[in-house]
Design an enzyme around this catalytic site. Structure first.
Site, PDB file in Angstrom:
ATOM      1  N   PHE A 121       0.800  -1.120  -0.107  1.00  0.00           N
ATOM      2  CA  PHE A 121       0.015   0.089  -0.111  1.00  0.00           C
ATOM      3  C   PHE A 121       0.675   0.892  -0.290  1.00  0.00           C
ATOM      4  CE2 PHE A 121      -4.483   0.871   1.565  1.00  0.00           C
ATOM      5  CZ  PHE A 121      -5.186   0.054   0.608  1.00  0.00           C
ATOM      6  N   GLN A 247      -7.873  14.391   4.568  1.00  0.00           N
ATOM      7  CA  GLN A 247      -7.514  13.420   3.836  1.00  0.00           C
ATOM      8  C   GLN A 247      -8.093  13.525   2.281  1.00  0.00           C
ATOM      9  OE1 GLN A 247      -6.792   8.928   3.706  1.00  0.00           O
ATOM     10  NE2 GLN A 247      -4.414   9.805   4.123  1.00  0.00           N
ATOM     11  N   HIS A 249      -9.197  11.052  -0.711  1.00  0.00           N
ATOM     12  CA  HIS A 249      -8.309  10.275  -1.438  1.00  0.00           C
ATOM     13  C   HIS A 249      -8.250  10.361  -2.839  1.00  0.00           C
ATOM     14  CE1 HIS A 249      -7.809   5.675  -2.399  1.00  0.00           C
ATOM     15  NE2 HIS A 249      -8.080   5.208  -1.289  1.00  0.00           N
ATOM     16  N   LEU A 263     -15.570   5.151  -3.319  1.00  0.00           N
ATOM     17  CA  LEU A 263     -14.228   4.947  -3.430  1.00  0.00           C
ATOM     18  C   LEU A 263     -12.880   3.783  -4.149  1.00  0.00           C
ATOM     19  CD1 LEU A 263     -11.486   5.712  -1.348  1.00  0.00           C
ATOM     20  CD2 LEU A 263     -12.128   3.237  -0.360  1.00  0.00           C
ATOM     21  N   GLU A 266      -7.048   1.752  -2.872  1.00  0.00           N
ATOM     22  CA  GLU A 266      -5.573   1.907  -2.888  1.00  0.00           C
ATOM     23  C   GLU A 266      -5.110   0.662  -3.808  1.00  0.00           C
ATOM     24  OE1 GLU A 266      -3.946   4.429  -0.848  1.00  0.00           O
ATOM     25  OE2 GLU A 266      -2.003   3.607  -0.842  1.00  0.00           O
ATOM     26  N   ARG A 322      -1.055   8.948  -0.382  1.00  0.00           N
ATOM     27  CA  ARG A 322      -2.214   9.558  -1.059  1.00  0.00           C
ATOM     28  C   ARG A 322      -2.127  11.253  -1.228  1.00  0.00           C
ATOM     29  NH1 ARG A 322      -6.467   6.487   2.908  1.00  0.00           N
ATOM     30  NH2 ARG A 322      -6.504   4.011   2.122  1.00  0.00           N
ATOM     31  N   HIS A 388     -12.519  11.788   1.964  1.00  0.00           N
ATOM     32  CA  HIS A 388     -12.061  10.847   2.559  1.00  0.00           C
ATOM     33  C   HIS A 388     -11.717  10.250   3.928  1.00  0.00           C
ATOM     34  CE1 HIS A 388     -11.495   6.420   1.756  1.00  0.00           C
ATOM     35  NE2 HIS A 388     -10.539   6.313   2.348  1.00  0.00           N
ATOM     36  N   ARG A 423      -2.841  10.435   6.884  1.00  0.00           N
ATOM     37  CA  ARG A 423      -2.584   9.010   7.207  1.00  0.00           C
ATOM     38  C   ARG A 423      -2.328   7.914   5.847  1.00  0.00           C
ATOM     39  NH1 ARG A 423      -6.911   4.788   6.617  1.00  0.00           N
ATOM     40  NH2 ARG A 423      -7.690   6.038   5.240  1.00  0.00           N
TER      41      ARG A 423
HETATM   42  P1  FAD Z   1     -16.897   4.277  11.762  1.00  0.00           P
HETATM   43  O1  FAD Z   1     -16.734   2.749  11.371  1.00  0.00           O
HETATM   44  O2  FAD Z   1     -17.729   5.334  11.213  1.00  0.00           O
HETATM   45  O3  FAD Z   1     -18.044   4.115  12.746  1.00  0.00           O
HETATM   46  C1  FAD Z   1     -17.950   5.309  13.808  1.00  0.00           C
HETATM   47  C2  FAD Z   1     -19.363   4.716  14.124  1.00  0.00           C
HETATM   48  O4  FAD Z   1     -20.346   6.447  15.138  1.00  0.00           O
HETATM   49  C3  FAD Z   1     -20.988   4.055  13.511  1.00  0.00           C
HETATM   50  O5  FAD Z   1     -21.725   3.509  14.296  1.00  0.00           O
HETATM   51  C4  FAD Z   1     -22.257   5.352  13.429  1.00  0.00           C
HETATM   52  O6  FAD Z   1     -23.536   4.470  13.651  1.00  0.00           O
HETATM   53  C5  FAD Z   1     -21.902   6.030  14.917  1.00  0.00           C
HETATM   54  N1  FAD Z   1     -22.338   7.131  15.153  1.00  0.00           N
HETATM   55  C6  FAD Z   1     -21.610   8.441  14.424  1.00  0.00           C
HETATM   56  N2  FAD Z   1     -22.244   9.740  14.718  1.00  0.00           N
HETATM   57  C7  FAD Z   1     -23.367   9.372  15.833  1.00  0.00           C
HETATM   58  C8  FAD Z   1     -23.900   9.734  16.732  1.00  0.00           C
HETATM   59  N3  FAD Z   1     -24.057  10.967  17.393  1.00  0.00           N
HETATM   60  N4  FAD Z   1     -24.474   8.943  17.848  1.00  0.00           N
HETATM   61  C9  FAD Z   1     -24.234   7.492  17.589  1.00  0.00           C
HETATM   62  N5  FAD Z   1     -23.807   7.233  16.737  1.00  0.00           N
HETATM   63  C10 FAD Z   1     -23.177   7.896  16.190  1.00  0.00           C
HETATM   64  N6  FAD Z   1      -9.087   2.638   6.663  1.00  0.00           N
HETATM   65  C11 FAD Z   1      -8.306   1.148   6.580  1.00  0.00           C
HETATM   66  O7  FAD Z   1      -6.742   0.954   7.184  1.00  0.00           O
HETATM   67  N7  FAD Z   1      -7.786   0.352   5.570  1.00  0.00           N
HETATM   68  C12 FAD Z   1      -8.924   0.852   4.507  1.00  0.00           C
HETATM   69  O8  FAD Z   1      -9.170   0.123   4.046  1.00  0.00           O
HETATM   70  C13 FAD Z   1     -10.086   1.416   4.698  1.00  0.00           C
HETATM   71  N8  FAD Z   1     -10.638   1.703   3.519  1.00  0.00           N
HETATM   72  C14 FAD Z   1     -11.570   2.842   3.239  1.00  0.00           C
HETATM   73  C15 FAD Z   1     -12.982   2.393   2.500  1.00  0.00           C
HETATM   74  C16 FAD Z   1     -14.256   3.337   2.125  1.00  0.00           C
HETATM   75  C17 FAD Z   1     -14.424   3.626   1.324  1.00  0.00           C
HETATM   76  C18 FAD Z   1     -14.173   4.555   3.456  1.00  0.00           C
HETATM   77  C19 FAD Z   1     -14.963   5.735   4.028  1.00  0.00           C
HETATM   78  C20 FAD Z   1     -13.002   4.611   4.983  1.00  0.00           C
HETATM   79  C21 FAD Z   1     -11.910   3.567   4.490  1.00  0.00           C
HETATM   80  N9  FAD Z   1     -10.783   3.214   5.263  1.00  0.00           N
HETATM   81  C22 FAD Z   1      -9.570   2.847   5.315  1.00  0.00           C
HETATM   82  C23 FAD Z   1     -11.206   4.611   6.070  1.00  0.00           C
HETATM   83  C24 FAD Z   1     -11.461   3.609   7.741  1.00  0.00           C
HETATM   84  O9  FAD Z   1     -12.316   2.549   7.218  1.00  0.00           O
HETATM   85  C25 FAD Z   1     -12.144   4.210   8.970  1.00  0.00           C
HETATM   86  O10 FAD Z   1     -11.518   5.675   9.375  1.00  0.00           O
HETATM   87  C26 FAD Z   1     -12.721   3.646   9.894  1.00  0.00           C
HETATM   88  O11 FAD Z   1     -13.483   2.589   9.751  1.00  0.00           O
HETATM   89  C27 FAD Z   1     -13.164   4.675  10.910  1.00  0.00           C
HETATM   90  O12 FAD Z   1     -13.703   4.070  11.984  1.00  0.00           O
HETATM   91  P2  FAD Z   1     -14.758   4.329  13.359  1.00  0.00           P
HETATM   92  O13 FAD Z   1     -14.622   3.422  14.259  1.00  0.00           O
HETATM   93  O14 FAD Z   1     -13.158   5.644  13.819  1.00  0.00           O
HETATM   94  O15 FAD Z   1     -15.612   4.772  12.323  1.00  0.00           O
END
Ligand code: FAD
Length: 627
Positions: A121, A247, A249, A263, A266, A322, A388, A423
């Protein structure tokens, strides 16, 4: 007061993505009663969308990899503005968290000799991303959810109640953190299905709400990413760090318009895909910045050899971090060398046999076929930058995830520091696991040290309820969708990938006007259904959060007079060693706006500094910082 439910927990985790679930598991494993709240359906978090993989220096594919190399790559990717302590903890603990996930049932792709497979990556020196095809996030979420179910089964066996110590509140949105004096004492939420209000009483809260992408028009993020955790923290008196770093992407879909921003992983480039312009040129060779010159190939031949002989060749510049690739694509399009739909070409069809493309990139194959009628085994994709990820977030203690407000913790994308100004792909999924676990543990340690538990004051609940109901008091107020569209346009056009002082000032002026409009949005009572599933109302409440985080991003972007990682100033094109020593910290000002202060970066520990050549450190640090 309208009828509301009350529930008490030891720890409330807001967010059910990877960070939230790992925090909840930790708190429950340490015997606490935990609630996990999720705005969307359980299982539908951004984590589920993660495609490429989880970065951990396990050395399965190249045994030269280790935590020190991973640490160096992360610091380089973040252009040395990272919280080095977080980068250190992450690099050291990520392998253990991936193996733990495997022990809980995750089925990773394997190497020929049966180890967890790891892929290349951008910015990672060695193949480092543990993956499950291009659906790694799905497996992470499936596994952590399954772990929660198994803990609930244990609780059922012990207490006769599955939810005795861990309960999931799906489709429940938190709108305010509640405080008893200066301490956290709970959270106020509404249930989407019914519109009913719930008060969660809890001395410790972990924010794990993800990012802010929906403040921008073109984004890979889905509807939940409205900066709720960032805003809830600010409103509760906590601080946000380095919000200017967003970021973009490099590869989002550009066509058709309805899916613009979605998306394109990558992994397409990691597995050999190349970027070309309208003249057929592999243009990334023209965009290798000085700081990376020694590590990247100078000819396509050398770059291609690297895929089969990484020890004796340098990696192709398509795999630069990125921020570099996104800026290069932006420049090519601006110079008139873009693709017909305003992106550039990303081609894997001429690089890998069709069956390998389908095996390695099944979601991409499906996504392009279904959404754009493009067969990526036969023709190139058209791609361009998309908002992103937010590197900035809640300022936390690296070891415990504690924010500056007692009882408040944060982990995952809504926290700041770990990734510095940019990142590296794959570092988020392991960030969630490493710091989710640490924040869950930090919350438990805090609880165990509490002499007096806090109580929820009635006035806090009344204020939260009044704020949540306010849009109904303005049935003729402005439509929240119109205000959202204007906010997104402002951020995309004036605070986007390339920034200038005049545009940032214009953005701030526009945000001041939007502040008035946000407080004037109104929704109509939905009739007999009441407040149940009322998307206009939900958006009206989300707007407060998106506006606040947008103000943070625009203010910090105007203040930082340099270009670094996910912050590019056309009027200050270089990196400045002086600015590298500065964190920009946002807090809430007296008038409900955003105040910005400079905070000196903590100097890196000497043993960590010594992991770098002095010649490399000179590219980033001031003379007096050099060892
Ligand atoms: P999330 O997984 O988004 O979870 C957030 C949670 O908070 C959800 O359950 C939502 O419902 C909840 N929430 C939000 N606001 C509230 C509220 N007010 N009240 C109650 N609940 C709330 N990263 C990598 O390392 N490798 C990858 O291959 C990769 N691919 C990606 C592909 C895509 C399409 C995207 C969008 C991101 C990708 N990323 C990747 C980044 C990574 O997926 C995210 O940064 C990461 O999953 C964020 O995780 P999190 O637990 O912080 O939040």
């Amino acid at each position: 007061m309208t009828e509301l439910e009350r529930h008490s927990y030891d720890v409330v985790v807001i967010g059910a993505g990877g960070a939230g679930l790992r925090a909840a598991i930790e708190a429950r494993l340490r015997g606490k009663k935990v609630a996990v709240i999720s705005k969307s359906l359980f299982g539908k978090a951004h984590t589920v969308m993660a495609e490429g993989g989880a970065a951990a220096a396990m050395g399965n594919v190249n045994s030269n990899d280790n935590w020190q190399v991973h640490f160096r790559d992360t610091m380089r990717g973040g252009k040395f503005l990272n919280s080095w302590r977080m980068a250190e903890l992450h690099a050291k603990e990520a392998p253990e968290r991936v193996w733990e996930l495997e022990a809980w049932g995750a089925l990773f792709d394997r190497t020929k000799d049966g180890k967890i497979s790891q892929r290349n990556f951008g910015g990672h020196s060695y193949p480092r991303l543990a993956h499950v095809g291009d659906r790694t996030g799905l497996e992470l979420i499936r596994t952590t959810q399954q772990k929660i179910v198994s803990l609930q089964q244990e609780d059922h066996a012990e207490f006769g109640d599955y939810e005795a110590r861990i309960k999931v509140w799906a489709e429940t949105t938190v709108t305010k953190l509640l405080k008893d004096g200066d301490r956290i004492c709970g959270a106020f939420a509404y249930v989407r299905e019914t519109g009913k209000f719930v008060v969660f009483e809890a001395p410790a809260i972990v924010l794990a709400t993800g990012g802010i992408g929906k403040a921008f028009k073109v984004t890979s993020n889905s509807w939940e990413y409205t900066g709720d955790g960032h805003a809830l923290a600010l409103l509760a008196g906590a601080t946000l760090l380095n919000m200017e770093f967003i970021q973009f992407h490099p590869t989002g879909m550009v066509w058709p318009p309805s899916v613009k921003g979605i998306l394109v992983t990558e992994s397409v480039r990691g597995d050999g895909g190349v970027l070309t312009n309208s003249e057929g040129e592999r243009f990334m060779f023209n965009y290798v910045p000085d700081v990376f010159k020694d590590q990247y190939a100078t000819t396509p031949e050398e770059g291609d050899r690297w895929y089969t002989d990484a020890d004796n060749n340098r990696r192709p510049p398509e795999l630069l971090p990125r921020d570099e690739v996104a800026r290069a694509i932006n420049s090519e399009v601006k110079a008139g060398r873009g693709s017909p739909q305003g992106g550039v070409f990303l081609d894997v069809s001429s690089r890998l046999p069709a069956e390998q493309i389908i095996k390695k990139l099944p979601s991409m194959h499906h996504q392009f076929k279904e959404l754009a009628d493009v067969d990526i085994t036969k023709e190139p994709m058209q791609v361009g930058p998309t908002c992103h990820y937010v590197m900035g977030g809640v300022e936390v203690d690296p070891d415990t995830g504690a924010a500056s407000v007692p009882g408040l913790f944060a982990a995952g994308e809504c926290s700041g520091g770990m990734h510095g100004s940019n990142r590296l792909g794959g570092n988020s999924l392991t960030d969630l696991l490493v710091f989710g676990r640490r924040a869950g543990g930090g919350a438990v340690d805090y609880l165990e040290g509490l002499a007096e538990p806090p109580a929820v004051p009635d006035a806090e609940v009344e204020a939260a309820q009044a704020e949540a109901l306010a849009p109904f008091a303005r049935p003729d107020g402005e439509n929240p969708y119109a205000v959202h569209a204007d906010l997104q346009a402002t951020m995309n056009e004036l605070v986007g990938i390339i920034r200038t002082e005049s545009e940032l000032q214009a953005a701030l002026e526009s945000l001041v006007k939007l502040r008035d409009r946000v407080s004037g949005v109104g929704v109509k009572d939905a009739g007999p259904g009441g407040r149940g599933y009322h998307p206009g109302w939900h958006l009206a409440l989300d707007l407060r959060n998106m506006l606040l985080v947008s103000e943070c991003v625009a203010k910090a972007a105007l203040e930082r007079q340099e270009s670094r990682g996910g912050h590019t100033r056309e009027d200050y094109p270089g990196m400045s060693a002086e600015w590298r020593k500065v964190n920009l910290v946002c807090s809430l000002s007296g008038d409900g706006g955003v105040a910005l202060t400079h905070q000196p970066l903590v100097p890196m520990r000497t043993d960590l500094l010594e992991l770098f050549e002095t010649s490399e450190l000179k590219k980033y640090l001031t003379e007096e910082e050099l060892p």
